[in-house]
Design a protein around this motif. Structure first.
Motif, PDB file in Angstrom:
ATOM      1  N   ALA A 315     -22.317  -0.655 -13.895  1.00 40.08           N
ATOM      2  CA  ALA A 315     -22.646  -0.484 -12.386  1.00 40.08           C
ATOM      3  C   ALA A 315     -22.045   0.733 -11.716  1.00 40.08           C
ATOM      4  O   ALA A 315     -21.077   1.364 -12.315  1.00 40.08           O
ATOM      5  N   GLN A 316     -22.766   1.428 -10.755  1.00 42.38           N
ATOM      6  CA  GLN A 316     -22.068   2.424  -9.914  1.00 42.38           C
ATOM      7  C   GLN A 316     -20.771   1.919  -9.313  1.00 42.38           C
ATOM      8  O   GLN A 316     -20.924   0.731  -8.753  1.00 42.38           O
ATOM      9  N   VAL A 317     -19.751   2.609  -9.477  1.00 49.24           N
ATOM     10  CA  VAL A 317     -18.484   1.979  -8.904  1.00 49.24           C
ATOM     11  C   VAL A 317     -18.071   3.262  -7.810  1.00 49.24           C
ATOM     12  O   VAL A 317     -18.020   4.224  -7.819  1.00 49.24           O
ATOM     13  N   LEU A 318     -17.657   2.420  -6.341  1.00 52.42           N
ATOM     14  CA  LEU A 318     -17.095   3.125  -5.389  1.00 52.42           C
ATOM     15  C   LEU A 318     -15.572   2.618  -5.276  1.00 52.42           C
ATOM     16  O   LEU A 318     -15.405   1.510  -5.033  1.00 52.42           O
ATOM     17  N   THR A 319     -14.621   3.628  -5.206  1.00 49.03           N
ATOM     18  CA  THR A 319     -13.227   2.963  -4.965  1.00 49.03           C
ATOM     19  C   THR A 319     -12.923   3.117  -3.690  1.00 49.03           C
ATOM     20  O   THR A 319     -13.070   4.318  -3.212  1.00 49.03           O
ATOM     21  N   ILE A 320     -12.658   2.205  -3.074  1.00 46.85           N
ATOM     22  CA  ILE A 320     -12.102   2.069  -1.815  1.00 46.85           C
ATOM     23  C   ILE A 320     -10.855   1.611  -1.219  1.00 46.85           C
ATOM     24  O   ILE A 320     -10.417   0.688  -1.855  1.00 46.85           O
ATOM     25  N   GLY A 321     -10.181   2.606  -0.538  1.00 40.01           N
ATOM     26  CA  GLY A 321      -8.989   2.255  -0.074  1.00 40.01           C
ATOM     27  C   GLY A 321      -8.796   1.774   1.274  1.00 40.01           C
ATOM     28  O   GLY A 321      -9.383   2.248   2.128  1.00 40.01           O
ATOM     29  N   THR A 322      -8.392   0.396   1.158  1.00 40.10           N
ATOM     30  CA  THR A 322      -8.525  -0.548   2.355  1.00 40.10           C
ATOM     31  C   THR A 322      -7.142  -0.509   2.986  1.00 40.10           C
ATOM     32  O   THR A 322      -6.342   0.157   2.403  1.00 40.10           O
ATOM     33  N   LYS A 323      -7.222  -1.028   4.129  1.00 38.19           N
ATOM     34  CA  LYS A 323      -5.863  -1.014   4.939  1.00 38.19           C
ATOM     35  C   LYS A 323      -5.592   0.111   5.416  1.00 38.19           C
ATOM     36  O   LYS A 323      -4.398   0.498   5.288  1.00 38.19           O
ATOM     37  N   ALA A 324      -6.347   1.165   5.756  1.00 38.54           N
ATOM     38  CA  ALA A 324      -5.895   2.351   6.025  1.00 38.54           C
ATOM     39  C   ALA A 324      -5.037   2.589   7.171  1.00 38.54           C
ATOM     40  O   ALA A 324      -4.270   3.416   7.337  1.00 38.54           O
ATOM     41  N   ASP A 325      -5.060   1.702   8.186  1.00 37.45           N
ATOM     42  CA  ASP A 325      -4.118   1.452   9.155  1.00 37.45           C
ATOM     43  C   ASP A 325      -2.830   1.382   8.937  1.00 37.45           C
ATOM     44  O   ASP A 325      -1.724   1.620   9.579  1.00 37.45           O
ATOM     45  N   LEU A 326      -2.482   0.850   7.473  1.00 40.79           N
ATOM     46  CA  LEU A 326      -1.285   0.524   6.758  1.00 40.79           C
ATOM     47  C   LEU A 326      -0.862   1.794   6.019  1.00 40.79           C
ATOM     48  O   LEU A 326       0.361   2.113   5.988  1.00 40.79           O
ATOM     49  N   GLY A 327      -1.501   2.393   5.583  1.00 40.33           N
ATOM     50  CA  GLY A 327      -1.317   3.900   4.851  1.00 40.33           C
ATOM     51  C   GLY A 327      -2.483   4.316   4.026  1.00 40.33           C
ATOM     52  O   GLY A 327      -3.518   3.582   3.688  1.00 40.33           O
ATOM     53  N   MET A 328      -2.513   5.445   3.913  1.00 37.50           N
ATOM     54  CA  MET A 328      -3.496   6.289   2.794  1.00 37.50           C
ATOM     55  C   MET A 328      -3.294   5.967   1.648  1.00 37.50           C
ATOM     56  O   MET A 328      -2.189   5.967   1.081  1.00 37.50           O
ATOM     57  N   MET A 329      -4.454   6.257   0.689  1.00 39.73           N
ATOM     58  CA  MET A 329      -4.247   5.973  -0.573  1.00 39.73           C
ATOM     59  C   MET A 329      -4.887   7.249  -1.441  1.00 39.73           C
ATOM     60  O   MET A 329      -5.819   7.892  -0.821  1.00 39.73           O
ATOM     61  N   ASP A 330      -4.272   7.493  -2.566  1.00 39.77           N
ATOM     62  CA  ASP A 330      -4.974   8.684  -3.549  1.00 39.77           C
ATOM     63  C   ASP A 330      -5.919   8.279  -4.217  1.00 39.77           C
ATOM     64  O   ASP A 330      -6.151   6.926  -4.574  1.00 39.77           O
ATOM     65  N   ASP A 331      -6.857   8.973  -4.977  1.00 37.62           N
ATOM     66  CA  ASP A 331      -7.610   8.641  -5.913  1.00 37.62           C
ATOM     67  C   ASP A 331      -8.513   7.566  -5.392  1.00 37.62           C
ATOM     68  O   ASP A 331      -9.071   6.533  -6.386  1.00 37.62           O
ATOM     69  N   VAL A 332      -9.356   7.779  -4.361  1.00 38.02           N
ATOM     70  CA  VAL A 332     -10.137   6.855  -3.891  1.00 38.02           C
ATOM     71  C   VAL A 332     -11.474   7.518  -3.389  1.00 38.02           C
ATOM     72  O   VAL A 332     -11.325   8.704  -3.109  1.00 38.02           O
ATOM     73  N   ASP A 333     -12.652   7.039  -3.375  1.00 36.85           N
ATOM     74  CA  ASP A 333     -13.881   7.510  -2.863  1.00 36.85           C
ATOM     75  C   ASP A 333     -13.830   7.646  -1.380  1.00 36.85           C
ATOM     76  O   ASP A 333     -14.485   8.651  -0.632  1.00 36.85           O
ATOM     77  N   LEU A 334     -13.410   6.722  -0.744  1.00 31.73           N
ATOM     78  CA  LEU A 334     -13.267   6.765   0.827  1.00 31.73           C
ATOM     79  C   LEU A 334     -11.958   5.752   1.118  1.00 31.73           C
ATOM     80  O   LEU A 334     -11.830   4.855   0.500  1.00 31.73           O
ATOM     81  N   THR A 335     -11.753   5.858   2.530  1.00 32.93           N
ATOM     82  CA  THR A 335     -10.574   4.830   2.839  1.00 32.93           C
ATOM     83  C   THR A 335     -11.429   4.104   4.272  1.00 32.93           C
ATOM     84  O   THR A 335     -12.092   4.788   4.898  1.00 32.93           O
TER      85      THR A 335
END
Length: 430
Positions: A315-335
């Motif tokens: 399948a097409q995979v989108l990597t989502i960084g959740t809980k952006a209010d706690l901190g940002m994440m690398d290697d994601v398509d969007l937060t």
């Protein structure tokens, strides 16, 4: 179902309602209208009538559709009356006294098919139209119901008849001098064009299925990455239980969502992790199966949760960084953050774009598994015919099999074994 019966049904929604529509079809329609509606109105013109024979039951609009120019091909009528439970029951009882019986599920549409008013492809289009939830589903179903696919199939059948005529001529008149031994050059070109047209239609079955059944979007990741919270945020409803206790979600929860006119089925899954709990382990297994069958996977990562091992998927995979209010994440398509709503609009836009790519610009007309089977059989038979050239009997038989596959698709051959299942899916009164 008994052929020759006159049937009746409440075709509108559940009662009570503002208006109720009672449909009639069969040979006793005109006599019934004469008995309870003061006579047969001018065809296709609504007439205000008192409804009832010995006593007045209601007042409403009556319209008559004479055979064969009606939905079922039989005499038909509709009574548009007040949507009272008592009134409808009384009118149906009065019609029963005139010899009518209640219709079975899909019986009106089945009569339309049996009387040549609809072919099987159009019947399926009508069923899809009745079940359509989104704009793309409506467009696809209406095009199929209106006969666009049937017209394409008829063109293919005509082309096959021309191809078969050349082969049959060589079988029947091989000893006569006016029939050339070799096929004309345009014959092979026409065969190649027909193969290409059917192969193109066959390649669009998956995109058509996606429009009809919806794009399956798996929300996957480790426990507590915010899958259920994201589901609730996208659905704008507290559908899923949200808890900071790992393993809360143990089954696959499906939630439909309309994005830009396309149906998406969001799958809230159990968090992926090793566990000693048999119940949770079963939830993880089901989650893995859902990921394998998804069209899109939203792989969720959170700054306060260790990432799970990501399963392989086509399948097409989108990597989502959740809980952006706690901190940002690398290697994601969007937060994003469901807490403050940031990033949700971007995710919806990305899903809409992926949906457009999967479904195509204009919804494909072929969308049922039956379409795939018939087109696959037809294409295989055409290839066999091309490979059998020189052995006219084998080539003719292969072309005949290709024609039969297309005729099964529109219901002219071997339709009976699917009719009961197909029409039983329709509502009463349709």
């Amino acid at each position: 179902m008994q052929a020759g019966d006159t049937i009746m049904a409440l075709s509108s929604g559940s009662l009570p309602a503002g208006v109720a529509v009672i449909r009639l079809s069969g040979p006793l329609v005109q006599a019934s209208l004469a008995a309870i509606a003061g006579g047969v109105p001018t065809p296709r013109k609504l007439a205000l009538r008192h409804i009832g024979s010995e006593r007045r039951l209601d007042q409403g609009l009556v319209v008559f559709f004479p055979a064969p120019h009606s939905f079922t091909g039989e005499d038909c009528a509709e009574l548009h009356v007040h949507g009272s439970v008592a009134a409808v029951k009384a009118i149906l009882a009065a019609l029963e006294q005139q010899g009518l019986r209640l219709a079975e599920a899909g019986e009106f549409t089945r009569r339309a098919f049996e009387n040549g008013k609809l072919d099987l492809v159009s019947v399926e289009g009508l069923g899809d139209l009745l079940n359509a939830d989104t704009e793309k589903q409506r467009q696809q179903a209406l095009a199929r119901y209106d006969g666009r696919l049937t017209r394409e199939i008829e063109q293919w059948r005509e082309a096959l008849l021309d191809l078969r005529a050349e082969i049959e001529a060589r079988l029947d008149f091989s000893d006569e001098g006016d029939v050339a031994e070799d096929l004309p050059p345009e014959w092979l070109r026409e065969l190649a064009e027909l193969e290409s047209a059917i192969a193109t239609a066959l390649a669009s079955v998956d995109s058509g299925r996606i429009v009809r059944e919806g794009i399956r979007v798996a929300l996957a990741g480790a426990p507590n990455t915010g899958k259920s919270s994201l589901l609730n945020a996208l659905a704008k409803s507290d559908i899923a239980i949200v808890s900071d206790e790992a393993g809360t979600t143990r089954d696959v929860r499906e939630t439909p969502l309309d994005i830009a006119g396309q149906l998406f089925i969001l799958l809230d899954l159990a968090g992926l992790r090793a566990t000693d709990s048999r119940a949770e382990a079963e939830g993880v297994r089901r989650a893995q199966d859902a990921i394998a069958g998804a069209d899109i996977v939203l792989w969720l990562k959170a700054p306060d949760v260790e990432e799970a091992e990501r399963p392989a998927t086509a399948a097409q995979v989108l990597t989502i960084g959740t809980k952006a209010d706690l901190g940002m994440m690398d290697d994601v398509d969007l937060t994003l953050s469901v807490y403050n709503g940031s990033g949700l609009d971007i995710l919806i836009d990305k899903l809409a774009a992926l949906g457009e790519a999967l479904a195509g610009g204009e919804p494909a007309l072929v969308s049922h598994e039956r379409d795939r089977t018939s087109l696959t059989d037809a294409l295989a038979a055409l290839i066999e015919a091309r490979e059998a050239l020189g052995d006219w009997e084998l080539a003719a038989e292969s072309l005949r099999l290709a024609s039969s596959a297309l005729e099964r698709l529109i219901g002219r051959l071997d339709a009976e074994h699917i009719l009961d299942r197909l029409f039983s899916s329709f509502c009463i009164g349709k």
